[in-house]
Design a protein around this motif. Structure first.
Motif, PDB file in Angstrom:
ATOM      1  N   VAL A  77       0.844  -1.194   0.000  1.00 34.80           N
ATOM      2  CA  VAL A  77       0.000   0.000   0.000  1.00 34.80           C
ATOM      3  C   VAL A  77       0.880   1.246   0.000  1.00 34.80           C
ATOM      4  CG1 VAL A  77      -1.875  -1.170   1.226  1.00 34.80           C
ATOM      5  CG2 VAL A  77      -0.140   0.084   2.529  1.00 34.80           C
ATOM      6  N   GLY A  78       0.277   2.415  -0.229  1.00 38.14           N
ATOM      7  CA  GLY A  78       1.008   3.657  -0.164  1.00 38.14           C
ATOM      8  C   GLY A  78       1.314   4.042   1.274  1.00 38.14           C
ATOM      9  N   THR A  79       2.372   4.813   1.470  1.00 33.94           N
ATOM     10  CA  THR A  79       2.757   5.199   2.823  1.00 33.94           C
ATOM     11  C   THR A  79       1.696   6.053   3.500  1.00 33.94           C
ATOM     12  OG1 THR A  79       3.972   7.087   1.904  1.00 33.94           O
ATOM     13  CG2 THR A  79       5.229   5.077   2.356  1.00 33.94           C
ATOM     14  N   GLU A  80       0.867   6.731   2.701  1.00 31.27           N
ATOM     15  CA  GLU A  80      -0.199   7.553   3.294  1.00 31.27           C
ATOM     16  C   GLU A  80      -1.286   6.708   3.945  1.00 31.27           C
ATOM     17  OE1 GLU A  80      -1.650   6.508  -0.809  1.00 31.27           O
ATOM     18  OE2 GLU A  80       0.272   7.055   0.114  1.00 31.27           O
ATOM     19  N   ARG A  81      -1.181   5.395   3.802  1.00 32.76           N
ATOM     20  CA  ARG A  81      -2.187   4.507   4.377  1.00 32.76           C
ATOM     21  C   ARG A  81      -1.698   3.803   5.644  1.00 32.76           C
ATOM     22  NH1 ARG A  81      -5.242   0.744   0.205  1.00 32.76           N
ATOM     23  NH2 ARG A  81      -6.421   0.494   2.144  1.00 32.76           N
ATOM     24  N   VAL A  82      -0.514   4.169   6.134  1.00 24.91           N
ATOM     25  CA  VAL A  82       0.066   3.512   7.302  1.00 24.91           C
ATOM     26  C   VAL A  82       0.424   4.556   8.347  1.00 24.91           C
ATOM     27  CG1 VAL A  82       1.908   2.020   8.167  1.00 24.91           C
ATOM     28  CG2 VAL A  82       1.023   1.682   5.851  1.00 24.91           C
ATOM     29  N   ILE A  83       0.076   4.285   9.610  1.00 28.06           N
ATOM     30  CA  ILE A  83       0.476   5.129  10.723  1.00 28.06           C
ATOM     31  C   ILE A  83       1.062   4.259  11.827  1.00 28.06           C
ATOM     32  CG2 ILE A  83      -1.886   5.119  11.667  1.00 28.06           C
ATOM     33  CD1 ILE A  83      -1.266   7.855  12.913  1.00 28.06           C
ATOM     34  N   VAL A  84       2.214   4.670  12.349  1.00 25.34           N
ATOM     35  CA  VAL A  84       2.854   3.979  13.467  1.00 25.34           C
ATOM     36  C   VAL A  84       2.453   4.681  14.757  1.00 25.34           C
ATOM     37  CG1 VAL A  84       5.090   3.565  14.588  1.00 25.34           C
ATOM     38  CG2 VAL A  84       4.778   3.026  12.168  1.00 25.34           C
ATOM     39  N   LEU A 202      -8.060  -4.574   2.408  1.00 25.99           N
ATOM     40  CA  LEU A 202      -7.409  -3.304   2.123  1.00 25.99           C
ATOM     41  C   LEU A 202      -8.162  -2.443   1.116  1.00 25.99           C
ATOM     42  CD1 LEU A 202      -3.644  -4.371   2.027  1.00 25.99           C
ATOM     43  CD2 LEU A 202      -4.870  -3.146   3.826  1.00 25.99           C
ATOM     44  N   ASP A 203      -9.120  -3.040   0.402  1.00 27.68           N
ATOM     45  CA  ASP A 203      -9.891  -2.251  -0.569  1.00 27.68           C
ATOM     46  C   ASP A 203     -11.089  -1.557   0.062  1.00 27.68           C
ATOM     47  OD1 ASP A 203     -10.950  -4.948  -0.231  1.00 27.68           O
ATOM     48  OD2 ASP A 203     -12.438  -4.392  -1.754  1.00 27.68           O
ATOM     49  N   LEU A 204     -11.359  -1.813   1.344  1.00 30.28           N
ATOM     50  CA  LEU A 204     -12.544  -1.245   1.998  1.00 30.28           C
ATOM     51  C   LEU A 204     -12.199   0.087   2.660  1.00 30.28           C
ATOM     52  CD1 LEU A 204     -13.993  -4.489   3.625  1.00 30.28           C
ATOM     53  CD2 LEU A 204     -14.654  -3.410   1.462  1.00 30.28           C
ATOM     54  N   PRO A 205     -12.849   1.181   2.269  1.00 32.58           N
ATOM     55  CA  PRO A 205     -12.473   2.503   2.778  1.00 32.58           C
ATOM     56  C   PRO A 205     -12.815   2.733   4.233  1.00 32.58           C
ATOM     57  CG  PRO A 205     -14.439   2.669   1.415  1.00 32.58           C
ATOM     58  CD  PRO A 205     -13.941   1.269   1.263  1.00 32.58           C
ATOM     59  N   SER A 230      -7.598   3.655   4.985  1.00 36.69           N
ATOM     60  CA  SER A 230      -7.668   4.557   3.844  1.00 36.69           C
ATOM     61  C   SER A 230      -6.849   5.808   4.138  1.00 36.69           C
ATOM     62  CB  SER A 230      -9.121   4.947   3.578  1.00 36.69           C
ATOM     63  OG  SER A 230      -9.577   5.843   4.584  1.00 36.69           O
ATOM     64  N   PRO A 231      -6.413   6.545   3.106  1.00 34.89           N
ATOM     65  CA  PRO A 231      -5.676   7.788   3.357  1.00 34.89           C
ATOM     66  C   PRO A 231      -6.446   8.751   4.254  1.00 34.89           C
ATOM     67  CG  PRO A 231      -5.478   7.163   1.053  1.00 34.89           C
ATOM     68  CD  PRO A 231      -6.488   6.228   1.660  1.00 34.89           C
ATOM     69  N   SER A 235      -5.128   9.857   7.941  1.00 37.66           N
ATOM     70  CA  SER A 235      -4.859  11.280   8.181  1.00 37.66           C
ATOM     71  C   SER A 235      -5.639  11.794   9.382  1.00 37.66           C
ATOM     72  CB  SER A 235      -5.199  12.104   6.937  1.00 37.66           C
ATOM     73  OG  SER A 235      -6.594  12.072   6.653  1.00 37.66           O
ATOM     74  N   VAL A 236      -6.845  11.280   9.590  1.00 36.93           N
ATOM     75  CA  VAL A 236      -7.623  11.650  10.773  1.00 36.93           C
ATOM     76  C   VAL A 236      -6.931  11.139  12.032  1.00 36.93           C
ATOM     77  CG1 VAL A 236      -9.781  11.191  12.000  1.00 36.93           C
ATOM     78  CG2 VAL A 236      -9.839  11.865   9.594  1.00 36.93           C
ATOM     79  N   LEU A 237      -6.418   9.920  11.986  1.00 36.28           N
ATOM     80  CA  LEU A 237      -5.702   9.386  13.149  1.00 36.28           C
ATOM     81  C   LEU A 237      -4.448  10.199  13.449  1.00 36.28           C
ATOM     82  CD1 LEU A 237      -7.706   7.039  13.028  1.00 36.28           C
ATOM     83  CD2 LEU A 237      -5.789   5.474  13.329  1.00 36.28           C
ATOM     84  N   ARG A 238      -3.764  10.671  12.424  1.00 35.49           N
ATOM     85  CA  ARG A 238      -2.589  11.514  12.666  1.00 35.49           C
ATOM     86  C   ARG A 238      -2.992  12.786  13.409  1.00 35.49           C
ATOM     87  NH1 ARG A 238       1.689   9.367  10.147  1.00 35.49           N
ATOM     88  NH2 ARG A 238       1.344   8.225   8.194  1.00 35.49           N
ATOM     89  N   ALA A 239      -4.128  13.330  13.052  1.00 38.49           N
ATOM     90  CA  ALA A 239      -4.590  14.569  13.687  1.00 38.49           C
ATOM     91  C   ALA A 239      -5.062  14.334  15.115  1.00 38.49           C
ATOM     92  CB  ALA A 239      -5.715  15.187  12.858  1.00 38.49           C
ATOM     93  N   ALA A 240      -5.343  13.083  15.475  1.00 33.93           N
ATOM     94  CA  ALA A 240      -5.903  12.774  16.789  1.00 33.93           C
ATOM     95  C   ALA A 240      -4.840  12.516  17.846  1.00 33.93           C
ATOM     96  CB  ALA A 240      -6.835  11.558  16.690  1.00 33.93           C
ATOM     97  N   GLY A 241      -3.562  12.717  17.525  1.00 27.61           N
ATOM     98  CA  GLY A 241      -2.504  12.473  18.502  1.00 27.61           C
ATOM     99  C   GLY A 241      -1.281  13.305  18.213  1.00 27.61           C
TER     100      GLY A 241
END
Length: 356
Positions: A77-84, A202-205, A230-231, A235-241
Motif C-alpha cells: 500500500v502507499g505510505t499515506e495509508r500507514v500510521i505507526v 485493504l480495498d474497503l475505505p 484509507s488515506p 490522516s484523521v488518526l494523525r490529527a488525533a494524537g
C-alpha cells in the motif's frame, strides 16, 4: 462515566472514573510470567544493533516515516495509508477519539480487549456489546445492533481473551452494512492464527486494521503498533494524537526486526501452535473444556477452583491471568504460551501439581 472529584468538598472535577493505581511488580527471574501474552525474547543482536547506532538517535525527534514506508511495502500500500503508534493501544485510542462522541456508539464483542470500553468512554461515546463467548463470529447479532448511532465497530480477531476468530467474509459483510462507520479490526495476535485478513480488506475505505510488534515480534517493551487504512482515516488518526508517538530507539528496533526477524518469528509461532494444541488437550483430558484459540494463549474455565488454581500456580512461581471482576470470566484463567520447551514443561508440571 460520572463527574467525580478528588475530595468530597474541594478539588478539580473530572468526568473520568478513577481506577486504583497499580504497576506491574518486578517478581524476579524465577517467576514465569504467563499473564500478559508477550512474545519471544528477541536476539541479543538486536541490542548490539542499537549499541552501534548514531547518538543522534537519542538527541533528535524522529518521525516514523522509515518504518511506515517499510510496512507500506510489506503490505503493498502507499505510505499515506500507514500510521505507526505507541503500541496498538494508541491506535485504538486515536480511533475512538476521532470517530466517537456523545451520542455515538462503539459496537464490540463481549468479552474482548477491555481497553476498548475505556477509550470509548474517554472519547464521550458509549459501547454496545454483542455476546461472543466462543465459536464462530456472531455476524447476524452484530448486524441486528447496527443503528444510526453506530460510529465504530470493533472486531478483535483473534479475540482476547478467548482466542476466537472472525473471517474475511464476516468483516466485509459488516463493513458493507455500515458504510458510514469505522470498522476497526484488531489483529494484534494475527501471526498466531490460521488466516491474516489484512490483504482481503485493504480495498474497503471504512476498515482500519490495527497490528503490533508487541506479540509475535517480541517487542512489547518498545511499544510499537501500527494501523493500515484509507488515506482519509489515517490522516484523521494523525490529527488525533501527537507527532512523535514512538521513540527513535523503538523505531530502529522494529525496522531491524522487519529486516532480520522473520525466520525467528516463524519458528516461534510454530512452537506456540504446538504448545497450544498440547495444553488444550491436557486441559480437556481433565474436564476443563478450554476454548479453541488461534492466539498465543488458552482460556479455560476452572469453576469454583479458579482462585485456588491461580494462587497455587503463583506459589510455584507461575503467574497466569485471572479475571475476578469481569462478568462471565470470574472463574476463567488465561495461559500465555511461552514458546519455549522448558518453560512450557514448567507450566504443565505446576498445573499437574496444583490440580492433583
Amino acid at each position: 462515566m460520572t463527574p467525580t472529584r478528588a475530595d468530597a468538598l474541594t478539588g478539580p472535577i473530572s468526568r473520568v472514573d478513577p481506577i486504583p493505581y497499580g504497576r506491574r511488580q518486578p517478581l524476579g527471574d524465577d517467576v514465569l510470567r504467563l499473564d500478559s501474552n508477550e512474545g519471544p525474547p528477541p536476539p541479543r543482536a538486536l541490542l548490539a544493533h542499537l549499541a552501534d547506532a548514531d547518538p543522534d538517535l537519542l538527541r533528535r525527534y524522529r518521525d516514523a516515516g522509515a518504518l511506515e514506508a517499510a510496512l507500506a511495502t510489506r503490505f503493498g500500500v502507499g505510505t499515506e495509508r500507514v500510521i505507526v503508534t505507541s503500541g496498538a493501544d494508541e491506535a485504538i485510542d486515536r480511533a475512538c477519539r476521532a470517530f466517537l462522541d456523545r451520542g455515538r456508539t462503539l459496537l464490540l464483542p463481549e468479552p474482548t480487549f477491555e481497553l476498548f470500553e475505556r477509550f470509548a468512554a474517554l472519547a464521550g461515546g458509549t459501547t454496545q456489546p454483542v455476546s461472543w463467548p466462543a465459536g464462530p463470529f456472531p455476524g447476524d447479532a452484530f448486524l441486528e445492533r447496527l443503528d444510526a448511532r453506530t460510529a465504530m465497530i470493533a472486531v478483535v480477531s483473534p479475540n482476547n481473551p478467548t482466542g476466537a476468530v472472525a473471517g474475511a467474509a464476516d468483516v466485509r459483510r459488516l463493513a458493507s452494512a455500515a458504510p458510514d462507520a469505522l470498522l476497526l479490526l484488531d489483529h494484534a495476535y494475527v501471526e498466531y492464527g490460521d488466516h491474516d485478513l489484512t490483504p482481503a480488506l485493504l480495498d474497503l475505505p471504512n476498515v482500519l486494521v490495527v497490528r503490533t510488534f508487541s506479540k509475535a515480534w517480541g517487542l512489547a517493551g518498545c511499544r510499537v503498533g501500527y494501523a493500515i487504512g484509507s488515506p482519509y482515516v489515517v490522516s484523521v488518526l494523525r490529527a488525533a494524537g501527537g507527532p512523535y508517538p514512538v521513540g527513535s530507539p523503538s523505531i530502529a528496533l522494529a525496522l531491524y526486526q522487519l529486516e532480520h526477524g522473520e525466520p525467528a518469528l516463524r519458528a516461534h509461532v510454530l512452537r506456540v501452535r504446538e504448545e497450544r494444541a498440547t495444553l488444550a488437550a491436557w486441559l480437556a483430558a481433565r474436564g476443563l473444556a478450554p476454548l479453541a484459540s488461534q492466539a498465543n494463549f488458552v482460556l479455560a474455565n476452572f469453576g469454583t477452583r479458579a482462585a485456588l488454581v491461580y494462587d497455587g500456580l503463583a506459589s510455584l512461581g507461575v503467574l497466569v491471568r485471572d479475571f475476578p471482576l469481569r462478568a462471565g470470566l470470574e472463574t476463567a484463567l488465561r495461559f500465555t504460551l511461552p514458546g519455549d520447551p522448558a518453560q512450557f514443561q514448567r507450566l504443565c508440571s505446576a498445573l499437574e501439581t496444583v490440580l492433583s
